[in-house]
Design a protein around this motif. Structure first.
Motif, PDB file in Angstrom:
ATOM      1  N   ALA A   1      -0.477  -0.908  -1.932  1.00 46.70           N
ATOM      2  CA  ALA A   1       0.904  -1.147  -2.356  1.00 46.70           C
ATOM      3  C   ALA A   1       1.442  -0.016  -3.232  1.00 46.70           C
ATOM      4  O   ALA A   1       2.610   0.375  -3.120  1.00 46.70           O
ATOM      5  CB  ALA A   1       0.988  -2.467  -3.117  1.00 46.70           C
ATOM      6  N   ASP A   2       0.589   0.539  -4.098  1.00 45.63           N
ATOM      7  CA  ASP A   2       1.117   1.466  -5.100  1.00 45.63           C
ATOM      8  C   ASP A   2       1.554   2.813  -4.521  1.00 45.63           C
ATOM      9  O   ASP A   2       2.317   3.530  -5.174  1.00 45.63           O
ATOM     10  CB  ASP A   2       0.098   1.669  -6.247  1.00 45.63           C
ATOM     11  CG  ASP A   2      -1.264   2.073  -5.734  1.00 45.63           C
ATOM     12  OD1 ASP A   2      -1.519   1.887  -4.518  1.00 45.63           O
ATOM     13  OD2 ASP A   2      -2.077   2.589  -6.526  1.00 45.63           O
ATOM     14  N   ILE A   3       1.083   3.157  -3.323  1.00 45.00           N
ATOM     15  CA  ILE A   3       1.579   4.431  -2.777  1.00 45.00           C
ATOM     16  C   ILE A   3       2.510   4.234  -1.580  1.00 45.00           C
ATOM     17  O   ILE A   3       3.051   5.182  -1.031  1.00 45.00           O
ATOM     18  CB  ILE A   3       0.419   5.392  -2.393  1.00 45.00           C
ATOM     19  CG1 ILE A   3      -0.561   4.722  -1.433  1.00 45.00           C
ATOM     20  CG2 ILE A   3      -0.308   5.870  -3.640  1.00 45.00           C
ATOM     21  CD1 ILE A   3      -1.636   5.687  -0.932  1.00 45.00           C
ATOM     22  N   CYS A   4       2.710   2.979  -1.180  1.00 46.76           N
ATOM     23  CA  CYS A   4       3.619   2.679  -0.070  1.00 46.76           C
ATOM     24  C   CYS A   4       5.038   3.123  -0.435  1.00 46.76           C
ATOM     25  O   CYS A   4       5.485   2.943  -1.557  1.00 46.76           O
ATOM     26  CB  CYS A   4       3.608   1.175   0.188  1.00 46.76           C
ATOM     27  SG  CYS A   4       4.836   0.626   1.383  1.00 46.76           S
ATOM     28  N   VAL A   5       5.749   3.742   0.515  1.00 41.81           N
ATOM     29  CA  VAL A   5       7.128   4.174   0.250  1.00 41.81           C
ATOM     30  C   VAL A   5       8.149   3.232   0.891  1.00 41.81           C
ATOM     31  O   VAL A   5       9.338   3.522   0.950  1.00 41.81           O
ATOM     32  CB  VAL A   5       7.377   5.624   0.731  1.00 41.81           C
ATOM     33  CG1 VAL A   5       6.553   6.589  -0.094  1.00 41.81           C
ATOM     34  CG2 VAL A   5       7.080   5.780   2.211  1.00 41.81           C
TER      35      VAL A   5
END
Lengths: 535, 280
Positions: free
Chosen positions: B71-75
């Motif tokens: 989730a934390d690097i999803c754009v």
């Protein structure tokens, strides 16, 4: 750098000098031949030119330097004010007692009352030449509702509401409704919904413990259609001012029966630009020094108006008790908090940004708290209404402002999601006893669900927000800063026709400089998040 | 505490019941509607891995036969949803009811309530019941379920104690049309509507005006007459079909004329229904 809010021939120390006579004449000629101004607007502009040939009321060299640098801005108020900037008469006085000056007796029925108010408005001065305050119109007229039939009452209020717009063509002219439901207030909300007129600018005083829920829902529905009324935190304002307060012009607050001699402001962005040193010295030195000179400028104007012009000795409003000097104050405003915070953060090598990061937001609150404290340390002349201190106002901007965000707002198009937006703004608002406005944009799905907007209003007011302005992305009325203009007026002005509303001339430059048309809608999509991430 | 598969959450919505609402979309649906606007919520991910290579952020990975999402690097470009051949998505996450409710409580001051939709939320009945129960026990928020109405009486009984009201799709009144549109009979849907109405837990019926299927006055009139026969006063919302998000044949369907939707609103009101709305 010369301040953009001074005219090119102005000399603050000495007044117009012979070598600037040609410049002055050119300004006069430009005004006379300006096809975008009506005759009335030309007269007002010419009067302003004449006034500005005068020297400023005397201030120290350093204070004058601040004015010239644009750190302190006089808001086009003129070099030698001859009436208070804002006057908020107690219109219940002439309704109850009649007026010798107007040669009218006390109002006995709704016909008399409407006549008295419409007559009274043309005698109330302000910076714009029009009244900036129509009074708590629901409470003023409610006592007369039973003197005529219901149908007559409706017709009279209809005429009243229509004439406010036609006789006072100025978007700053502000009426108040609420917090208690009245029949007059209900009809006025219905009429305002029906007409969609620019005038009156309208505030709805709201206290969830006093105001009926369906009454405020009606107000919110109106706002989703016409961007007004503004929902005002009544509890909070009562704590500062008592029940008898006015919301006038660009969300300015002061007592009814009084007003504000002046509104002079600090440009926080310019202050930071002039400041050499770190954030701490900005807070402890530059901010404090600027506050001191701001109050000095304000005091010089208050003294001039009261003691030299002798406004309160000469005005029939004071003589007949519609206003009283003891109910007057003066406003110290500011703009550019967002830019000031972001520049200070940048200088510290930090990427923290106002509206988006807690460190920047905390700095913003420190700046506001310190400035408030510094302003309130200075004695203010002729400000009995606020214990001989100035009042603090988050100013909504003027048309020459470029890259300067009004008051404490987040820059247009950089607003965070509405929850974060509320949490950015709410912590300051307790300091703004002179008024503030925060604008929240909703897409048109909100029109079917005003209760949802009311949820946001409750959350915001509970957190200490002082005024919640609802803006709908596609309304026919465009909010400039504290006032509204019609989309069609903007188009006319761009095509060089003159327009009836004086405020629209200010608006057209404001729209282009501040990006109001691009003001970001809180599209629901923005809050779509995946999985458990709900930021 | 049960775990459920959550497709996504919304921290504010103006179109999922009264007031401002937090919305939880659960993953998985038993219907397969031709015009489904969020087909990525229909199936559970089978970890085929097609999406992994298309992710521009490197947020998707396949290891030990399982596709995982960071989730934390999803754009949030939704490329993975676009390419999924299986009407699913790699971003649904497994959560406990407790975790869901902790997320909701952060926004309690801003909302009137919570709406659980999907997918089809009643496909995860124990999890749904746990979420609603915790919301009721720990907040003052109202609880709504947005459903296709296919659940059995047992499922409705299970969630009833923690449920304030429902938004139910009645995709077509005629069963043949309903089966063509959804692949299922509407028999249980009509029963659910009657049941929920008798409990006074039916807030709104939703009808998508789909070209060639429900863009006719007969279906509208039959629907309205049915609603008028119910125990409680129910709202009707007419939703204009839009191709956004759809896959398959519906992508090429025309959008119904606004004048038709407006005429339908007028007709429903003329027949005696009081609360009738339309989408934009």
């Amino acid at each position: 750098m010369k301040s953009k809010s001074l005219m090119p021939f102005e000399n603050l120390a000495e007044g117009l000098k012979a070598d600037k006579l040609d410049v002055f004449k050119r300004e006069v000629k430009d005004t006379l031949t300006n096809g975008q101004l009506t005759e009335y607007q030309k007269t007002a502009a010419l009067a302003k030119l004449a006034e500005n040939t005068m020297p400023y009321p005397e201030v120290s060299d350093r204070a004058r330097e601040f004015l010239e640098l644009g750190v302190i801005c006089n808001m086009f108020e003129g070099a030698a004010p001859y009436r208070p900037r804002y006057v908020s008469p107690d219109y219940s006085v002439p309704l109850r007692n009649g007026s010798d000056y107007l040669e009218m007796g006390p109002a006995k029925n709704l016909y008399d009352a409407v006549t008295m108010l419409l007559a009274a408005y043309s005698y109330v001065p302000s910076i714009t030449g029009f009244p900036v305050f129509f009074g708590p119109v629901d409470e003023l007229l409610e006592p007369y509702m039973d003197t005529v039939s219901e149908e007559e009452a409706r017709q009279l209020l209809r005429m009243f509401w229509q004439l406010l717009d036609k006789q006072v063509p100025d978007g700053f002219a502000h009426a108040n409704i609420g917090p208690r439901r009245t029949r007059a207030g209900e009809i006025m909300l219905e009429l305002d919904y029906e007409f969609g007129n620019t005038v009156p600018n309208l505030s709805f005083k709201y206290d969830k413990d006093i105001t009926d829920r369906d009454y405020v829902v009606q107000a919110v529905s109106n706002a989703l259609k016409w961007n007004k009324p503004y929902i005002v935190n009544h509890k909070m304002n009562v704590a500062n001012w008592g029940e008898n307060y006015a919301v006038a012009s660009c969300y300015n607050l002061f007592p009814i029966g009084g007003g504000s001699h002046t509104l002079t402001r600090l440009n926080l962005r310019r202050m930071v630009e002039e400041h050499e040193g770190d954030t701490d010295s900005f807070l402890s030195e530059t901010l404090v020094e600027s506050a001191k000179y701001l109050v000095e400028v304000i005091n010089s104007r208050n003294r001039w108006l009261v003691e030299e012009v002798k406004f309160f000795e000469n005005s029939f409003l004071a003589r007949e008790g519609w206003i009283d000097l003891k109910n007057f104050t003066a406003m110290a405003g500011f703009v550019g908090l967002a830019e000031a915070v972001n520049i200070l953060m940048e200088r510290e090598g930090k990427s923290s940004r106002y509206g988006h990061d807690s460190e920047a937001n905390e700095l913003s609150t420190r700046i506001i708290a310190r400035l408030h404290e510094a302003l309130k340390e200075q004695p203010a002349l002729h400000c009995e209404a606020s214990e001989n201190r100035v009042i603090f106002h988050a100013q909504t901007g003027i048309d020459v402002d470029i890259d300067i965000t009004p008051g404490a707002r987040v820059p247009v198009n950089d607003e965070p999601h509405i929850y974060g937006h509320i949490e950015t703004l709410a912590p300051h608002d307790k300091y703004f006893d002179g008024g503030v406005s925060s604008i929240f944009v909703f897409d048109n799905t909100a029109r079917d669900n005003p209760e949802a907007v009311l949820d946001m209003v409750h959350a915001a007011l509970d957190q200490g927000l002082r005024l919640f302005a609802v803006t709908s992305g596609d309304s026919e009325l465009i909010r400039i800063s504290g006032w509204l203009m019609k989309r069609i007026d903007l188009e006319k002005f761009r095509q060089s026709d003159n327009v009836r509303m004086g405020s629209s001339n200010l608006g057209s430059a404001g729209v282009e400089n501040l990006g109001h048309l691009q003001r970001r809608v809180n599209y629901l999509e923005r809050s779509i998040v995946s999985g458990d991430r709900d930021e | 505490m049960s775990e459920g598969l959550v497709a996504r959450t919304l921290v504010n919505s103006f179109v999922d019941g009264p007031g401002n609402r937090y919305v939880v979309f659960l993953q998985g649906c038993n219907f397969n509607c031709l015009y489904c606007h969020n087909p990525e919520t229909i199936n559970l991910c089978n970890s085929c891995g097609v999406c992994v290579v298309t992710c521009p952020a490197g947020a998707l990975q396949k290891a030990d036969g399982l596709v995982t999402w960071q989730a934390d690097i999803c754009v949030s470009c939704d490329k993975c949803i676009e390419v999924c051949p299986y009407s699913s998505q790699p971003k649904a996450v497994s959560m406990t009811a407790r975790e869901v409710v902790v997320g909701i409580k952060k926004y309690e001051r801003y909302i009137s309530g919570v709406t659980v939709g999907g997918g089809e939320p009643t496909q995860q009945p124990e999890f749904l019941a746990d979420v609603l129960r915790l919301v009721k026990e720990e907040t003052g928020l109202s609880t709504f379920v947005d459903s296709n109405g296919s659940a059995s009486r047992e499922v409705w009984e299970l969630i009833r104690p923690y449920l304030d009201s429902t938004l139910i799709d009645l995709k077509a009144f005629d069963d043949t049309v309903h089966q063509k549109l959804t692949g299922w009979s509407n028999g249980q849907v009509l029963k659910s509507i009657e049941l929920l109405s008798s409990w006074d837990k039916l807030y709104e019926i939703r009808l998508v005006i789909a070209p060639g299927y429900t863009d006719n006055m007969d279906n509208l009139r039959d629907t309205v007459k049915f609603l008028l026969s119910l125990d409680n006063e129910v709202g009707l919302k007419l939703i204009k079909f839009r191709p956004f998000g759809t896959k398959g044949e519906a992508k090429d369907w025309p959008v119904p004329e606004d004048s038709l939707i407006d005429a339908m609103v007028d007709e429903a009101k003329a027949l005696g229904l009081k609360r009738v709305k339309r989408s934009l």
